[in-house]
Design a protein around this motif. Structure first.
Motif, PDB file in Angstrom:
ATOM      1  N   GLY A  73      38.849   2.616 -21.908  1.00 13.12           N
ATOM      2  CA  GLY A  73      38.424   1.431 -21.283  1.00 13.12           C
ATOM      3  C   GLY A  73      37.096   1.642 -20.388  1.00 13.12           C
ATOM      4  N   LEU A  74      37.238   2.704 -19.589  1.00 15.07           N
ATOM      5  CA  LEU A  74      36.098   2.756 -18.605  1.00 15.07           C
ATOM      6  C   LEU A  74      34.604   3.080 -19.505  1.00 15.07           C
ATOM      7  N   LEU A  75      34.955   4.013 -20.492  1.00 15.54           N
ATOM      8  CA  LEU A  75      33.946   4.336 -21.594  1.00 15.54           C
ATOM      9  C   LEU A  75      33.451   3.266 -22.092  1.00 15.54           C
ATOM     10  N   GLY A  76      34.379   2.136 -22.715  1.00 19.14           N
ATOM     11  CA  GLY A  76      33.674   1.196 -23.251  1.00 19.14           C
ATOM     12  C   GLY A  76      32.997   0.029 -22.291  1.00 19.14           C
ATOM     13  N   SER A  77      33.675   0.100 -21.180  1.00 24.95           N
ATOM     14  CA  SER A  77      32.893  -0.908 -20.201  1.00 24.95           C
ATOM     15  C   SER A  77      31.536  -0.633 -19.888  1.00 24.95           C
ATOM     16  N   PHE A  78      31.352   0.866 -19.567  1.00 26.63           N
ATOM     17  CA  PHE A  78      29.949   1.443 -19.205  1.00 26.63           C
ATOM     18  C   PHE A  78      29.077   1.468 -20.183  1.00 26.63           C
ATOM     19  N   ILE A  79      29.591   1.761 -21.763  1.00 27.47           N
ATOM     20  CA  ILE A  79      28.722   1.510 -22.869  1.00 27.47           C
ATOM     21  C   ILE A  79      28.311   0.258 -22.959  1.00 27.47           C
ATOM     22  N   PHE A  80      29.143  -0.781 -22.873  1.00 31.50           N
ATOM     23  CA  PHE A  80      28.682  -2.274 -23.075  1.00 31.50           C
ATOM     24  C   PHE A  80      27.431  -2.740 -21.859  1.00 31.50           C
ATOM     25  N   LEU A  81      28.011  -2.212 -20.592  1.00 25.82           N
ATOM     26  CA  LEU A  81      26.923  -2.560 -19.426  1.00 25.82           C
ATOM     27  C   LEU A  81      25.623  -1.983 -20.016  1.00 25.82           C
ATOM     28  N   VAL A  82      25.723  -0.620 -20.053  1.00 25.02           N
ATOM     29  CA  VAL A  82      24.488  -0.029 -20.251  1.00 25.02           C
ATOM     30  C   VAL A  82      23.557  -0.455 -21.516  1.00 25.02           C
ATOM     31  N   SER A  83      24.495  -0.871 -22.587  1.00 19.35           N
ATOM     32  CA  SER A  83      23.631  -1.537 -23.814  1.00 19.35           C
ATOM     33  C   SER A  83      22.934  -2.598 -23.354  1.00 19.35           C
ATOM     34  N   LEU A  84      23.748  -3.620 -22.592  1.00 24.45           N
ATOM     35  CA  LEU A  84      22.996  -4.899 -22.144  1.00 24.45           C
ATOM     36  C   LEU A  84      21.999  -4.647 -21.209  1.00 24.45           C
ATOM     37  N   VAL A  85      21.865  -3.826 -20.301  1.00 22.87           N
ATOM     38  CA  VAL A  85      20.924  -3.942 -19.407  1.00 22.87           C
ATOM     39  C   VAL A  85      19.792  -2.995 -20.031  1.00 22.87           C
ATOM     40  N   LEU A  86      19.908  -2.198 -20.857  1.00 25.54           N
ATOM     41  CA  LEU A  86      18.815  -1.424 -22.143  1.00 25.54           C
ATOM     42  C   LEU A  86      18.259  -2.615 -22.901  1.00 25.54           C
ATOM     43  N   THR A  87      18.936  -3.538 -23.382  1.00 20.25           N
ATOM     44  CA  THR A  87      18.574  -4.703 -24.067  1.00 20.25           C
ATOM     45  C   THR A  87      17.842  -5.500 -23.201  1.00 20.25           C
ATOM     46  N   LYS A  88      18.258  -5.828 -22.164  1.00 18.02           N
ATOM     47  CA  LYS A  88      17.583  -6.880 -21.091  1.00 18.02           C
ATOM     48  C   LYS A  88      16.079  -6.314 -20.658  1.00 18.02           C
ATOM     49  N   ASN A  89      16.150  -5.058 -20.555  1.00 17.71           N
ATOM     50  CA  ASN A  89      14.876  -4.149 -20.210  1.00 17.71           C
ATOM     51  C   ASN A  89      14.010  -4.412 -21.264  1.00 17.71           C
ATOM     52  N   VAL A  90      14.203  -3.922 -22.581  1.00 15.39           N
ATOM     53  CA  VAL A  90      13.561  -3.982 -23.816  1.00 15.39           C
ATOM     54  C   VAL A  90      12.982  -5.321 -23.940  1.00 15.39           C
ATOM     55  N   MET A  91      13.653  -6.355 -23.846  1.00 13.99           N
ATOM     56  CA  MET A  91      13.330  -7.703 -23.913  1.00 13.99           C
ATOM     57  C   MET A  91      12.352  -8.193 -22.996  1.00 13.99           C
ATOM     58  N   HIS A  92      12.554  -7.628 -21.584  1.00 16.99           N
ATOM     59  CA  HIS A  92      11.439  -8.048 -20.551  1.00 16.99           C
ATOM     60  C   HIS A  92      10.207  -7.135 -20.753  1.00 16.99           C
ATOM     61  N   ARG A  93      10.243  -6.104 -21.415  1.00  9.48           N
ATOM     62  CA  ARG A  93       8.986  -5.474 -21.477  1.00  9.48           C
ATOM     63  C   ARG A  93       8.258  -6.006 -22.791  1.00  9.48           C
ATOM     64  N   LEU A  94       8.989  -6.644 -23.740  1.00 14.89           N
ATOM     65  CA  LEU A  94       8.313  -7.295 -24.860  1.00 14.89           C
ATOM     66  C   LEU A  94       7.651  -8.734 -24.387  1.00 14.89           C
ATOM     67  N   GLY A  95       7.932  -9.183 -23.361  1.00 20.01           N
ATOM     68  CA  GLY A  95       7.600 -10.457 -22.987  1.00 20.01           C
ATOM     69  C   GLY A  95       8.527 -11.807 -23.159  1.00 20.01           C
ATOM     70  N   TYR A  96       9.779 -11.243 -23.429  1.00 17.81           N
ATOM     71  CA  TYR A  96      10.871 -12.562 -23.367  1.00 17.81           C
ATOM     72  C   TYR A  96      11.410 -12.869 -22.452  1.00 17.81           C
TER      73      TYR A  96
END
Length: 96
Positions: A73-96
């Motif tokens: 459960g903890l591994l799933g929660s942190f993987i989900f959080l890290v993947s969404l944070v990285l997606t947000k960071n990439v989208m922010h860098r691309l200008g979205y």
């Protein structure tokens, strides 16, 4: 699924929510503007925890060992959080 009574299920849901709240607050302090706010982080952590539990059960691990269940459960929660944070960071860098 599991054969537990209603009182234990309510207790487990309350404990997961409480720990999700504290972890969401901690991740808000760590991530700052890169995160989703304290309540957003809490929701992501709780959703990821349950997704990790279901994935652990789907992969056939023994759910009676609570150490493995909590680790999944903890591994799933942190993987989900890290993947969404990285997606947000990439989208922010691309200008979205």
């Amino acid at each position: 699924m599991w054969h537990i009574d209603t009182n234990v299920l309510i207790l487990l849901l309350a404990l997961i929510t409480i720990f999700g709240f504290f972890l969401g607050q901690a991740m808000d302090g760590v991530l700052g503007d890169e995160g989703f706010g304290s309540n957003g982080n809490m929701g992501i952590i709780i959703a990821g925890f349950f997704a990790g539990l279901f994935l652990t059960k789907y992969l056939g691990f023994n759910m009676s060992d609570f150490r493995l269940t909590i680790a999944g459960g903890l591994l799933g929660s942190f993987i989900f959080l890290v993947s969404l944070v990285l997606t947000k960071n990439v989208m922010h860098r691309l200008g979205y």
